[in-house]
Write an enzyme that holds these catalytic residues in place. Structure first.
Site, PDB file in Angstrom:
ATOM      1  N   THR A 361       0.759  -1.134  -0.124  1.00  0.00           N
ATOM      2  CA  THR A 361       0.105   0.100  -0.088  1.00  0.00           C
ATOM      3  C   THR A 361       0.816   1.256   0.017  1.00  0.00           C
ATOM      4  O   THR A 361       1.845   1.572   0.800  1.00  0.00           O
ATOM      5  CB  THR A 361      -0.791  -0.049   1.033  1.00  0.00           C
ATOM      6  OG1 THR A 361      -1.772   1.092   1.027  1.00  0.00           O
ATOM      7  CG2 THR A 361      -0.342  -0.230   2.610  1.00  0.00           C
ATOM      8  N   HIS A 413       2.050 -11.878  13.726  1.00  0.00           N
ATOM      9  CA  HIS A 413       3.130 -12.634  14.619  1.00  0.00           C
ATOM     10  C   HIS A 413       2.818 -13.952  15.048  1.00  0.00           C
ATOM     11  O   HIS A 413       3.632 -14.572  15.575  1.00  0.00           O
ATOM     12  CB  HIS A 413       3.216 -11.570  16.052  1.00  0.00           C
ATOM     13  CG  HIS A 413       4.501 -11.453  16.554  1.00  0.00           C
ATOM     14  ND1 HIS A 413       5.242 -12.650  16.502  1.00  0.00           N
ATOM     15  CD2 HIS A 413       5.057 -10.698  17.389  1.00  0.00           C
ATOM     16  CE1 HIS A 413       6.336 -12.341  17.210  1.00  0.00           C
ATOM     17  NE2 HIS A 413       6.170 -11.116  17.951  1.00  0.00           N
TER      18      HIS A 413
END
Length: 440
Positions: A361, A413
């Site tokens: 992005t 994560h």
């Protein structure tokens, strides 16, 4: 007479919502001229007219969801088609349940009621895709979709299935009625959850607004964006790491070839394809960042399909550059320009926004230095690119002017540890700072 049907915009698409008619009954239309706009679970797009003639009867009104191949209108090819004034449509059978008796605008509720109702607006999802209308009906009526048996194609839940369930006694309770009644400082009981009580909930010490508020329902695209963003935050353990990158070598390369590039290919040479090319190199070196999670399994993708976020007038969409590792800077720039142009023209196909394995992005195009982007599910990472600007830096104890930007990698994560996330971003940084690949 030619029938206009709801097209099938992909193998998994079984229905669509007609969001806007671009022509009125009695209007002349040309073949392939945009006739109406639709919204599906995958993409919003304009649908062209299948024939030239005069638009006659409209069988489906704006906001209605119908099955693919359903007739939505008719076109008279003789040129004198009767202009039916499009009264109540003839959609799929629908009795008039309480859930559809209200106007399309959502009820205006006191702020305390909105917060309370949020807790009950997350019904369990059912297997398979759902149309925006079905999702909205489920939220508004607090329906547990896992308990609804779908009658549509492949067991898909339709509007009629929810209407039938609402007709059953005690099938669904009006959402958030109790929190509205229990709102503090309300002197008289509230009879309906749709009644707004703005004055009593104004915090003490703040002046009441003098202007009236304007309430609009979310567009189908905005509803889907909201659902996807909340779902992503709920699924992935988001962590963002930010690296500062010296883009001076790339900036000089770009400045050297910019005019020749525009003259030869008819498009501007931006910084984004350089970042995309460096990202492909990093994904090849760290394939786990190009993976996805399925339960307790890791799916390693053999292709590198880059999603490029494109800002639209009313939302955001992420078309995909397939096999991005096979393209050089020129090929990546062409793909980015093509996908962005067709996205803004509502000409993307559903398969062009599916199958991405990693996303980029470019919020720097709007002047942002860096941000913390949200992962595009089911991917496990997304790279945000900040604006490239000249800044003074210290090099060998001397001050120099360098072109720099920040790269922000948000990663999941659950799969990617901090060390690996930093190593991946450092690889992108290294390729950009030591750029050697020719552009033309």
């Amino acid at each position: 007479m030619t029938d206009v049907v709801m097209p099938q915009m992909g193998e998994s698409i079984v229905e669509g919502t007609l969001t806007k008619w671009l022509k009125k009954p009695g209007d002349k239309v040309e073949r392939d001229e945009p006739l109406f706009e639709i919204s599906t679970d995958k993409v919003d797009t304009e649908i062209p007219s299948p024939a030239a003639g005069t638009l006659g009867e409209l069988l489906v009104q704006e906001g209605q969801t119908v099955q693919v191949n359903a007739i939505v209108a008719r076109i008279s090819e003789g040129g004198n088609g009767a202009a039916v004034p499009a009264p109540a449509a003839k959609p799929t059978p629908a009795p008039a349940p309480p859930a559809e008796a209200a106007p399309p605008a959502p009820p205006v509720a006191a702020p305390v009621a909105v917060e309370a109702s949020a807790a009950v607006q997350a019904p369990k999802e059912s297997p398979g895709p759902l149309s925006p209308l079905v999702r909205r009906m489920a939220r508004e009526n607090n329906i547990d979709l896992s308990k609804v048996t779908g009658s549509g194609a492949g067991g898909r839940i339709t509007k009629e299935d929810l209407e039938a369930m609402l007709k059953q006694p005690g099938a669904a309770a009006p959402p958030a009625s109790a929190p509205v009644v229990s709102a503090p400082v309300v002197s008289t009981p509230v009879a309906s959850t749709a009644v707004a009580v703005p004055a009593p909930v104004v915090p003490i010490g703040r002046a009441q607004p003098t202007a009236k508020a304007r309430v609009e329902p979310m567009s189908n695209m905005r509803i889907k964006i909201a659902e996807h963003m909340v779902m992503s935050k709920r699924i992935s353990a988001h962590v963002t790491t930010v690296h500062r990158v010296d883009m001076t070598r790339v900036a000089k390369m770009r400045a050297k070839h910019k005019e020749d590039f525009a003259a030869r290919y008819g498009m501007s040479l931006t910084f984004l394809p350089f970042v995309a090319r460096a990202t492909v190199e990093a994904l090849s070196a760290f394939p786990i960042v190009n993976a996805s999670i399925d339960g307790t399994n890791i799916i390693y993708h053999n292709e590198i399909n880059l999603g490029i976020a494109v800002a639209l007038e009313n939302g955001l969409i992420v078309p995909v550059i397939r096999n991005a590792d096979e393209k050089n800077v020129l090929g990546l720039q062409r793909s980015i320009v093509d996908l962005a142009s067709r996205a803004r023209a509502r000409q993307l196909k559903p398969d062009e926004i599916q199958g991405g394995t990693f996303s980029i992005t470019n919020f720097g195009s709007f002047g942002s230095v860096f941000a913390t982007p949200i992962i595009n599910q089911p991917q496990v990472a997304i790279l945000g690119v900040g604006t490239v600007e000249k800044v003074p830096v210290v090099i060998d104890d001397a001050i120099a002017i360098r072109s720099q930007c920040y790269l922000a990698l948000t990663f999941d994560h659950r799969l990617i540890d901090g060390a690996l996330g930093d190593q991946f971003t450092a690889k992108v940084k290294s390729v950009l700072e030591n750029w050697s690949e020719e552009v033309l």
